[in-house]
Design a protein around this motif. Structure first.
Motif, PDB file in Angstrom:
ATOM      1  N   GLN A   1       0.831  -1.202   0.000  1.00 11.12           N
ATOM      2  CA  GLN A   1       0.000   0.000   0.000  1.00 11.12           C
ATOM      3  C   GLN A   1       0.867   1.255   0.000  1.00 11.12           C
TER       4      GLN A   1
ATOM      5  N   TYR B   1      -8.047   3.580  -5.195  1.00 11.22           N
ATOM      6  CA  TYR B   1      -7.577   4.209  -3.961  1.00 11.22           C
ATOM      7  C   TYR B   1      -8.023   5.660  -3.964  1.00 11.22           C
TER       8      TYR B   1
ATOM      9  N   VAL C   1       0.662   4.285  -2.799  1.00 10.28           N
ATOM     10  CA  VAL C   1       0.070   5.603  -2.519  1.00 10.28           C
ATOM     11  C   VAL C   1       1.013   6.769  -2.806  1.00 10.28           C
TER      12      VAL C   1
ATOM     13  N   ASN D   1      -8.231  -2.311   3.772  1.00 12.16           N
ATOM     14  CA  ASN D   1      -8.675  -1.288   4.721  1.00 12.16           C
ATOM     15  C   ASN D   1      -8.585  -1.749   6.173  1.00 12.16           C
TER      16      ASN D   1
ATOM     17  N   TRP E   1      -9.669   2.289   0.232  1.00  9.31           N
ATOM     18  CA  TRP E   1      -9.449   1.404  -0.905  1.00  9.31           C
ATOM     19  C   TRP E   1     -10.779   0.733  -1.226  1.00  9.31           C
TER      20      TRP E   1
END
Length: 203
Positions: free
Chosen positions: A130, A189, A134, A159, A197
């Protein structure tokens, strides 16, 4: 941000329902699948391609890259669950495999060989995945070539990085066994005060 998880093409290990070595290659069907899905993925107009370092994913990503101007970025973060060496070549439904899965899920450390990845380690790796995603531009369209277990557990925990409850694991294990080679799983996202997400659809 749009993320498209693509499961690698078929291997002989997939056909034989066996635990695979990271160096397992695509079989002839898998190569044809990768070639067939490549233009479909290219039509999504990806801005990035990321692939697991496992050979079967690298081979699949190369087919996709041929239809784009992108060079796949390789990372161990998106690799398949790392099994103990003694399981490589073992059938999924053999007693030794089932014992391993139960021990793995219930986090019985004494039952997991030192060269296998624990559930906690996988959760930590999902968190790193993740973090790698991001930092990409908000409007990025990212193709990630990976593996059934990793893709399904990423979706399950995107999540929530807490271990699943047993009843939920039955559904997730069913889903990962149903994930087709070269299927495309679309995740979105949405950065906000509380980032979210979302699973959009599976193609």
């Amino acid at each position: 941000m749009d993320i498209y998880f693509v499961r690698h093409g078929q291997t002989d290990g997939n056909v034989g329902t066996r635990h695979q070595h990271p160096d397992t290659e695509l079989n002839e069907v898998g190569k044809a699948q990768a070639a067939a899905v490549a233009p479909q993925v290219a039509a999504l107009e990806p801005t990035h391609i990321i692939t697991s370092t496992n050979i079967r994913s690298l081979e699949t990503a190369r087919h996709i890259a041929e239809y784009t101007d992108l060079v796949p970025a390789t990372t161990s973060t998106f690799e398949e669950l790392r099994r103990p060496e003694y399981l490589i070549g073992e059938r999924f439904y053999a007693w030794r495999s089932l014992r391993y899965v139960l021990a793995w899920f219930f986090r019985l450390r004494g039952e997991i060989a030192h060269d296998g990845e624990t559930y906690d380690s996988l959760l930590a790796r999902i968190g790193r995945a993740q973090a790698e995603l991001v930092v990409l531009p908000k409007d990025a369209r990212v193709v990630v070539v990976s593996h059934s277990v990793f893709i399904n557990f990423f979706i399950e925990h995107m999540n929530n990085l807490r271990p699943m409850r047993p009843w939920r694991s039955l559904y997730r294990f069913y889903r990962l066994l149903r994930t087709r080679n070269t299927s495309i799983t679309h995740v979105v996202y949405e950065p906000a005060s509380k980032p979210v997400w979302k699973l959009k659809k599976v193609l």
